[in-house]
Design a protein around this motif. Structure first.
Motif, PDB file in Angstrom:
ATOM      1  N   ILE A  70       0.835  -1.205   0.000  1.00 27.75           N
ATOM      2  CA  ILE A  70       0.000   0.000   0.000  1.00 27.75           C
ATOM      3  C   ILE A  70       0.863   1.246   0.000  1.00 27.75           C
ATOM      4  CG2 ILE A  70      -1.642   1.330   1.398  1.00 27.75           C
ATOM      5  CD1 ILE A  70      -2.864  -1.340   2.271  1.00 27.75           C
ATOM      6  N   TYR A  71       1.910   1.250   0.830  1.00 25.39           N
ATOM      7  CA  TYR A  71       2.821   2.394   0.855  1.00 25.39           C
ATOM      8  C   TYR A  71       3.426   2.643  -0.530  1.00 25.39           C
ATOM      9  CZ  TYR A  71       2.939   2.044   6.001  1.00 25.39           C
ATOM     10  OH  TYR A  71       2.628   2.015   7.336  1.00 25.39           O
ATOM     11  N   ALA A  72       3.867   1.565  -1.185  1.00 26.95           N
ATOM     12  CA  ALA A  72       4.520   1.716  -2.485  1.00 26.95           C
ATOM     13  C   ALA A  72       3.561   2.269  -3.530  1.00 26.95           C
ATOM     14  CB  ALA A  72       5.081   0.369  -2.937  1.00 26.95           C
ATOM     15  N   ILE A  73       2.323   1.786  -3.533  1.00 25.11           N
ATOM     16  CA  ILE A  73       1.339   2.266  -4.508  1.00 25.11           C
ATOM     17  C   ILE A  73       1.038   3.744  -4.285  1.00 25.11           C
ATOM     18  CG2 ILE A  73      -1.070   2.057  -5.241  1.00 25.11           C
ATOM     19  CD1 ILE A  73      -0.814  -0.966  -4.641  1.00 25.11           C
ATOM     20  N   VAL A  74       0.855   4.134  -3.024  1.00 22.09           N
ATOM     21  CA  VAL A  74       0.565   5.536  -2.722  1.00 22.09           C
ATOM     22  C   VAL A  74       1.769   6.416  -3.049  1.00 22.09           C
ATOM     23  CG1 VAL A  74      -0.056   7.164  -0.898  1.00 22.09           C
ATOM     24  CG2 VAL A  74      -1.106   4.899  -0.947  1.00 22.09           C
ATOM     25  N   ILE A  97      -9.517   8.387  -2.973  1.00 19.12           N
ATOM     26  CA  ILE A  97      -9.770   7.122  -3.677  1.00 19.12           C
ATOM     27  C   ILE A  97      -8.807   6.041  -3.188  1.00 19.12           C
ATOM     28  CG2 ILE A  97      -9.671   5.990  -5.927  1.00 19.12           C
ATOM     29  CD1 ILE A  97     -10.603   8.672  -7.148  1.00 19.12           C
ATOM     30  N   LEU A  98      -7.538   6.405  -3.021  1.00 16.98           N
ATOM     31  CA  LEU A  98      -6.556   5.441  -2.527  1.00 16.98           C
ATOM     32  C   LEU A  98      -6.885   4.986  -1.111  1.00 16.98           C
ATOM     33  CD1 LEU A  98      -3.274   7.074  -3.885  1.00 16.98           C
ATOM     34  CD2 LEU A  98      -4.336   4.953  -4.679  1.00 16.98           C
ATOM     35  N   TRP A  99      -7.388   5.896  -0.293  1.00 18.70           N
ATOM     36  CA  TRP A  99      -7.781   5.523   1.063  1.00 18.70           C
ATOM     37  C   TRP A  99      -8.960   4.554   1.036  1.00 18.70           C
ATOM     38  CZ3 TRP A  99      -6.864   4.201   5.571  1.00 18.70           C
ATOM     39  CH2 TRP A  99      -7.750   4.328   6.634  1.00 18.70           C
ATOM     40  N   ALA A 100      -9.910   4.757   0.119  1.00 21.32           N
ATOM     41  CA  ALA A 100     -11.031   3.828  -0.003  1.00 21.32           C
ATOM     42  C   ALA A 100     -10.533   2.442  -0.410  1.00 21.32           C
ATOM     43  CB  ALA A 100     -12.036   4.362  -1.027  1.00 21.32           C
ATOM     44  N   LEU A 101      -9.590   2.383  -1.336  1.00 21.61           N
ATOM     45  CA  LEU A 101      -9.029   1.097  -1.758  1.00 21.61           C
ATOM     46  C   LEU A 101      -8.250   0.437  -0.630  1.00 21.61           C
ATOM     47  CD1 LEU A 101      -7.825   2.059  -5.356  1.00 21.61           C
ATOM     48  CD2 LEU A 101      -9.873   0.755  -4.717  1.00 21.61           C
ATOM     49  N   ALA A 102      -7.513   1.251   0.136  1.00 26.16           N
ATOM     50  CA  ALA A 102      -6.769   0.699   1.266  1.00 26.16           C
ATOM     51  C   ALA A 102      -7.715   0.133   2.317  1.00 26.16           C
ATOM     52  CB  ALA A 102      -5.877   1.780   1.879  1.00 26.16           C
ATOM     53  N   ALA A 104     -10.706  -1.101   1.797  1.00 28.32           N
ATOM     54  CA  ALA A 104     -11.246  -2.349   1.275  1.00 28.32           C
ATOM     55  C   ALA A 104     -10.242  -3.489   1.385  1.00 28.32           C
ATOM     56  CB  ALA A 104     -11.680  -2.165  -0.174  1.00 28.32           C
ATOM     57  N   SER A 105      -8.949  -3.148   1.272  1.00 25.44           N
ATOM     58  CA  SER A 105      -7.913  -4.169   1.344  1.00 25.44           C
ATOM     59  C   SER A 105      -7.597  -4.590   2.774  1.00 25.44           C
ATOM     60  CB  SER A 105      -6.633  -3.646   0.683  1.00 25.44           C
ATOM     61  OG  SER A 105      -5.549  -4.527   0.888  1.00 25.44           O
ATOM     62  N   LEU A 111     -20.741  -1.788   6.290  1.00 24.72           N
ATOM     63  CA  LEU A 111     -20.688  -0.652   5.372  1.00 24.72           C
ATOM     64  C   LEU A 111     -20.761   0.699   6.092  1.00 24.72           C
ATOM     65  CD1 LEU A 111     -20.513   0.358   2.480  1.00 24.72           C
ATOM     66  CD2 LEU A 111     -23.006   0.137   2.315  1.00 24.72           C
ATOM     67  N   PRO A 112     -21.669   0.903   7.064  1.00 23.10           N
ATOM     68  CA  PRO A 112     -21.687   2.210   7.748  1.00 23.10           C
ATOM     69  C   PRO A 112     -20.369   2.536   8.433  1.00 23.10           C
ATOM     70  CG  PRO A 112     -23.706   0.999   8.186  1.00 23.10           C
ATOM     71  CD  PRO A 112     -22.781   0.043   7.505  1.00 23.10           C
ATOM     72  N   LEU A 113     -19.725   1.528   9.037  1.00 24.13           N
ATOM     73  CA  LEU A 113     -18.436   1.761   9.684  1.00 24.13           C
ATOM     74  C   LEU A 113     -17.367   2.103   8.645  1.00 24.13           C
ATOM     75  CD1 LEU A 113     -16.617   1.779  12.165  1.00 24.13           C
ATOM     76  CD2 LEU A 113     -16.352  -0.712  11.904  1.00 24.13           C
ATOM     77  N   MET A 114     -17.390   1.413   7.518  1.00 22.76           N
ATOM     78  CA  MET A 114     -16.415   1.700   6.459  1.00 22.76           C
ATOM     79  C   MET A 114     -16.586   3.117   5.940  1.00 22.76           C
ATOM     80  SD  MET A 114     -14.512  -1.062   5.867  1.00 22.76           S
ATOM     81  CE  MET A 114     -14.036  -1.207   4.140  1.00 22.76           C
TER      82      MET A 114
END
Length: 293
Positions: A70-74, A97-102, A104-105, A111-114
């Motif tokens: 994740i660090y490398a992608i960001v 967007i990157l935070w949303a993907l992170a 999910a990973s 869903l409400p907590l996410m």
């Protein structure tokens, strides 16, 4: 010399790499391009220290094994944004967007907590990106907040998350030495994005892997309000007194911002200690990690 000693891999290595690479980029690329790209040194230090501590696992299994990827992608995204001279709004949208993907990973929650975690993360990202890139305010907040997260991780029983959080603080501090007390670089997307999302990812890992209470981490996230609070207070004071000089803003203001952020960190640590039940689980470390103390 033990290259895997915590003091080396979680403090000396990221601090020295960030400081030296930032300075080398600043000197090699010149006063204009070097100023823009120098903050890439902190990205290299963050990714490198995480890989040194955790290694590269393919495919990554546990939550912590995904962090270096994740660090490398960001970090690559931050470099790309810097290359195209992206504006702050574009940086914020990309980081969100990157935070949303992170999320999910790293976490599969309701869903409400996410959604709540995503909103909190985007607020933290905005607080960092709204700070002037040619001042040390954002770097100061990230250093203080990362040190607070390291302390909470240790008191919660995770030496691994302590090391990762301390490494993040050291990497940002190494870059911040080029921003304070004299500004010689800009803390742009190349460094700000990976620093902020690394803090968010480590905070999420601390919430999921330890027994820390959510309110403790919310108080810690309050450190990122230090910048807006200081700006608000300065505007109020300017109505009754002459505005401070530019040198005072770049030299004194980061100290005030760091002090306000430290107050939030102190409140989070006090709340964590006040609510400590002293259960045996609080002294346990991550079951897959064997710290070398």
């Amino acid at each position: 010399m033990d290259l895997h000693h915590p003091l080396f891999q979680a403090f000396a290595l990221p601090l020295v790499v960030a400081f030296m690479v930032t300075g080398m980029l600043r000197g090699a690329l010149g006063p204009v391009q070097g100023r823009r790209w120098a903050a890439a040194g902190v990205a290299l230090a963050i990714v490198g220290s995480a890989a040194w501590i955790l290694g590269w696992r393919l495919p990554p299994g546990s939550l912590t094994e995904r962090l270096p990827w994740i660090y490398a992608i960001v970090a690559l995204a931050g470099l790309g944004l810097e290359a195209v001279h992206a504006g702050r709004r574009t940086e914020w949208l990309t980081a969100s967007i990157l935070w949303a993907l992170a999320l999910a990973s790293l976490a599969a929650q309701a869903l409400p907590l996410m959604i709540g975690l995503w909103v909190l993360g985007t607020a933290v990202i905005r607080a960092v990106l709204r700070e002037h890139a040619a001042r040390a305010n954002a770097a100061a907040i990230l250093v203080v907040a990362s040190l607070g997260l390291a302390a909470i991780a240790m008191t919660s029983g995770s030496a691994l998350l302590f090391e990762l959080s301390l490494a993040l603080a050291a990497a940002v501090a190494g870059c911040a030495l080029w921003l304070w007390p004299f500004v010689r670089i800009a803390f742009g997307a190349a460094g700000a994005l990976v620093s902020t999302l690394a803090w968010l990812a480590l905070t999420l890992a601390t919430a999921l892997l330890t027994e820390v209470r959510p309110l403790t981490l919310l108080l810690l996230a309050g450190a990122f309000t230090a910048g807006p609070l200081v700006h608000w207070g300065r505007r109020r004071l300017q109505r009754a007194a002459p505005p401070p000089s530019a040198s005072a803003r770049t030299w004194v203001e980061p100290l005030i911002v760091a002090a306000v952020a430290a107050a939030w960190v102190a409140a989070a640590l006090a709340f964590a200690q006040w609510g400590d039940t002293g259960t045996p689980d609080a002294a346990m470390d991550d079951p897959y990690y064997k710290p070398r103390w």
